[in-house]
Design an enzyme around this catalytic site. Structure first.
Site, PDB file in Angstrom:
ATOM      1  N   LYS A 211      47.369  18.141  -5.506  1.00  0.00           N
ATOM      2  CA  LYS A 211      45.958  17.788  -5.289  1.00  0.00           C
ATOM      3  C   LYS A 211      45.173  17.820  -6.605  1.00  0.00           C
ATOM      4  O   LYS A 211      44.444  16.890  -6.941  1.00  0.00           O
ATOM      5  CB  LYS A 211      45.340  18.746  -4.260  1.00  0.00           C
ATOM      6  N   GLY A 260      30.913   3.461 -15.750  1.00  0.00           N
ATOM      7  CA  GLY A 260      29.659   3.855 -15.118  1.00  0.00           C
ATOM      8  C   GLY A 260      29.033   5.032 -15.836  1.00  0.00           C
ATOM      9  O   GLY A 260      29.361   5.330 -16.989  1.00  0.00           O
ATOM     10  N   CYS A 267      34.099  16.660  -5.693  1.00  0.00           N
ATOM     11  CA  CYS A 267      35.493  17.007  -6.026  1.00  0.00           C
ATOM     12  C   CYS A 267      35.813  16.976  -7.515  1.00  0.00           C
ATOM     13  O   CYS A 267      36.175  18.008  -8.085  1.00  0.00           O
ATOM     14  CB  CYS A 267      36.451  16.084  -5.275  1.00  0.00           C
ATOM     15  N   LYS A 270      34.243  19.735 -10.016  1.00  0.00           N
ATOM     16  CA  LYS A 270      34.654  21.124  -9.777  1.00  0.00           C
ATOM     17  C   LYS A 270      36.175  21.271  -9.862  1.00  0.00           C
ATOM     18  O   LYS A 270      36.675  22.310 -10.293  1.00  0.00           O
ATOM     19  CB  LYS A 270      34.117  21.631  -8.431  1.00  0.00           C
TER      20      LYS A 270
HETATM   21  N1  LIG Z   1      34.246  16.077   0.332  1.00  0.00           N
HETATM   22  C1  LIG Z   1      35.336  15.433  -0.035  1.00  0.00           C
HETATM   23  O1  LIG Z   1      35.320  14.237  -0.263  1.00  0.00           O
HETATM   24  C2  LIG Z   1      36.636  16.177  -0.158  1.00  0.00           C
HETATM   25  C3  LIG Z   1      37.825  15.442  -0.285  1.00  0.00           C
HETATM   26  C4  LIG Z   1      39.033  16.131  -0.382  1.00  0.00           C
HETATM   27  C5  LIG Z   1      39.040  17.520  -0.387  1.00  0.00           C
HETATM   28  N2  LIG Z   1      37.862  18.199  -0.296  1.00  0.00           N
HETATM   29  C6  LIG Z   1      37.918  19.661  -0.269  1.00  0.00           C
HETATM   30  O2  LIG Z   1      37.751  20.089   1.069  1.00  0.00           O
HETATM   31  C7  LIG Z   1      37.030  21.323   1.118  1.00  0.00           C
HETATM   32  C8  LIG Z   1      35.810  21.175   1.983  1.00  0.00           C
HETATM   33  O3  LIG Z   1      34.957  20.236   1.383  1.00  0.00           O
HETATM   34  P1  LIG Z   1      33.705  19.625   2.154  1.00  0.00           P
HETATM   35  O4  LIG Z   1      33.140  18.565   1.273  1.00  0.00           O
HETATM   36  O5  LIG Z   1      34.098  19.293   3.545  1.00  0.00           O
HETATM   37  O6  LIG Z   1      32.733  20.898   2.166  1.00  0.00           O
HETATM   38  P2  LIG Z   1      31.385  21.112   3.004  1.00  0.00           P
HETATM   39  O7  LIG Z   1      30.546  22.010   2.190  1.00  0.00           O
HETATM   40  O8  LIG Z   1      30.844  19.787   3.446  1.00  0.00           O
HETATM   41  O9  LIG Z   1      31.872  21.867   4.333  1.00  0.00           O
HETATM   42  C9  LIG Z   1      32.342  23.176   4.353  1.00  0.00           C
HETATM   43  C10 LIG Z   1      31.914  23.792   5.690  1.00  0.00           C
HETATM   44  O10 LIG Z   1      32.571  25.035   5.856  1.00  0.00           O
HETATM   45  C11 LIG Z   1      31.688  25.916   6.555  1.00  0.00           C
HETATM   46  N3  LIG Z   1      32.184  27.290   6.404  1.00  0.00           N
HETATM   47  C12 LIG Z   1      32.235  28.063   5.304  1.00  0.00           C
HETATM   48  N4  LIG Z   1      32.812  29.251   5.578  1.00  0.00           N
HETATM   49  C13 LIG Z   1      33.142  29.237   6.894  1.00  0.00           C
HETATM   50  C14 LIG Z   1      33.790  30.158   7.779  1.00  0.00           C
HETATM   51  N5  LIG Z   1      34.226  31.355   7.350  1.00  0.00           N
HETATM   52  N6  LIG Z   1      33.945  29.799   9.068  1.00  0.00           N
HETATM   53  C15 LIG Z   1      33.520  28.601   9.510  1.00  0.00           C
HETATM   54  N7  LIG Z   1      32.927  27.682   8.714  1.00  0.00           N
HETATM   55  C16 LIG Z   1      32.746  27.997   7.429  1.00  0.00           C
HETATM   56  C17 LIG Z   1      30.344  25.615   5.908  1.00  0.00           C
HETATM   57  O11 LIG Z   1      29.276  26.041   6.730  1.00  0.00           O
HETATM   58  C18 LIG Z   1      30.420  24.079   5.780  1.00  0.00           C
HETATM   59  O12 LIG Z   1      29.893  23.433   6.918  1.00  0.00           O
HETATM   60  C19 LIG Z   1      36.745  21.685  -0.338  1.00  0.00           C
HETATM   61  O13 LIG Z   1      37.755  22.535  -0.813  1.00  0.00           O
HETATM   62  C20 LIG Z   1      36.814  20.353  -1.032  1.00  0.00           C
HETATM   63  O14 LIG Z   1      37.161  20.470  -2.393  1.00  0.00           O
HETATM   64  C21 LIG Z   1      36.669  17.560  -0.178  1.00  0.00           C
END
Ligand SMILES: NC(=O)c1ccc[n+]([C@@H]2O[C@H](COP(=O)([O-])OP(=O)(O)OC[C@H]3O[C@@H](n4cnc5c(N)ncnc54)[C@H](O)[C@@H]3O)[C@@H](O)[C@H]2O)c1
Length: 440
Positions: A211, A260, A267, A270
């Protein structure tokens, strides 16, 4: 299969909804009561094309539900996914794993029977091992007879096309340390393997590294073409044509070669920082990733200078219209968006900034104090000295140029996404600046 998704954000909600679309029974859990209340009321708390239909259909068919309480859902599940946030830790750039570990503890206390505990969050190599320790210790401490396997199943979806990416991925990566766990994961993703999607099984460390290596490589491509764009501006040459010319080489590929204002989003920034922190801890110099991270940070800062330069070197008392605030189109996500560097720098230089974004305004309101929030693109441009295209939403690709000229004080456009053609802009009477191409 029964699935619990912990964390109902961009990744958890999309993954949960897609697994239910595959026919599995899914409960999505979140700590955020407002989010769960909204979802239970039929509202989608984020903007992601197609997600409302997918969620409402699967809720109506009884395969998808939302809850604040994980205990019962976890106890009944074959697979529990941890999809909580892993933001940058302040100071050292390391991924903040506190949400992952807190979720792992709660999961351990609720396990019953045999379950695979899967990290879907992007987590540094070694995190799966630590999750295993946490769960084992909790089970031992409570005298639980539950058993578990650990898996790493990183997510590669892109906001804006998340459902398509989940449903038709290039590949699925699964790191898992137990045959029972691998079997559950195989069954979960069966609808994709039936469509011949490669499902890559690996050890947990390899899956975690895939990843970060993927994101760092993509960030490198973007940063590379941005630097070539800078060179084109000094030497002549059109970066779009250069990108096309190199992208036709199969060894390079045409994707992620769009110049751009620097990459942003939830992502790449961080994840490159976290990979550097991992390298440092391991005593391995990741000099390419370090250069990418540094160049991208400087680029975002330099974009405000570029806009000020296009405005004659001084924006004190001037008004600038900014079209697009999110880090890319088709999302409301503002995390690490270039607008968060550019807009404050313009305001600090004395400009009034009138901004508009189709979906990001609510998020931006808290992040961009001092910006004037406008009704639409034309409202933003009314009386402005220049217009900046910052995010390439479709509605900014076909602005009515006559109307644009009438609304602006001077026909000046800085297009940081190269959505317009320099010749056409010159013909339409604009002073037009873009990235890696001659100005007109
Ligand atoms: N956003 C993207 O495009 C993307 C793509 C691939 C991977 N990721 C990875 O996926 C992960 C999540 O990203 P995201 O963008 O969905 O984050 P986000 O902030 O949108 O969602 C995370 C959610 O987790 C909840 N949460 C935190 N602790 C909790 C707990 N103990 N119990 C229940 N809920 C809890 C928060 O309230 C929040 O709603 C990250 O590690 C990110 O790097 C994100």
């Amino acid at each position: 299969m029964r699935v619990t998704m912990i964390g109902t954000g961009y990744v958890g909600l999309v993954s949960g909804a897609c697994f239910s679309e595959f026919g599995h029974d899914v409960v999505c859990i979140d700590k955020d009561a407002l989010k769960i209340e909204a979802l239970n009321g039929g509202e989608i708390p984020i903007f992601e094309p197609g997600l409302d239909d997918l969620v409402s259909r699967n809720v109506a068919e009884g395969r998808l539900s939302f809850s604040l309480e994980l205990k019962q859902a976890v106890a009944e599940s074959d697979a529990v996914f941890i999809a909580v946030g892993t933001p940058s830790r302040r100071g050292d750039g390391h991924a903040d794993l506190s949400y992952v570990y807190a979720a792992a503890e709660e999961v351990a206390d609720a396990l019953d029977g045999h379950t695979v505990v899967v990290t879907k969050s992007t987590v540094p190599v070694g995190t799966g091992r630590k999750v295993r320790e946490i769960v084992s210790e909790r089970l031992a401490a409570t005298g639980s007879t539950a058993t578990f396997d650990i898996a790493s199943n990183p997510e590669f979806l892109r906001e804006g096309s998340a459902i398509e990416d989940f449903m038709r991925p290039n590949r699925v990566v699964v790191g898992c340390d137990g045959e029972a766990g691998r079997d559950i994961m195989r069954r979960l993703y069966r609808p994709l393997s039936l469509r011949e999607t490669p499902i890559l099984f690996a050890d947990i460390e390899t899956a975690e590294l895939i990843k970060y290596a993927a994101n760092a490589f993509l960030a490198t491509k973007i940063t590379f073409i941005n630097e070539i764009a800078d060179l084109c501006e000094k030497t002549g040459g059109d970066v779009q044509a250069v990108a096309h010319g190199i992208g036709l080489d199969n060894r390079i590929g045409s994707k992620f070669l769009h110049p751009g204002p620097g990459y942003g989003g939830s992502c790449f920034p961080k994840d490159t920082r976290a990979l550097l922190a991992t390298g440092q801890e391991a005593g391995v110099e990741l000099s390419i990733v370090a250069a990418v991270e540094n160049a991208n940070r400087r680029r975002k800062q330099a974009m405000a200078e570029r806009i000020i330069g296009a405005c004659g070197g001084d924006v004190m008392g001037k008004t600038i219209a900014v079209l697009g605030l999110t880090f890319k189109p088709n999302t409301d996500d503002m995390r690490d968006s270039p607008s968060l560097d550019i807009v404050p720098a313009l305001i600090a230089a004395g400009a009034t900034v009138r901004g508009y974004d189709p979906e990001g305004m609510d998020e931006a309101a808290a992040l961009l104090p001092g910006m004037v929030f406008c009704e639409d693109a034309y409202d933003a441009m009314t009386g402005a000295d220049a217009v900046v295209v910052l995010t390439e939403w479709n509605q900014f690709r076909a602005l009515d140029l006559n109307r644009t000229k009438e609304l602006l004080k001077a026909p000046l456009m800085v297009d940081l996404r190269n959505v317009y053609d320099p010749d056409e802009m010159a013909q339409a009477g604009f002073v037009y600046h873009s990235i890696g191409r001659r100005s007109s």
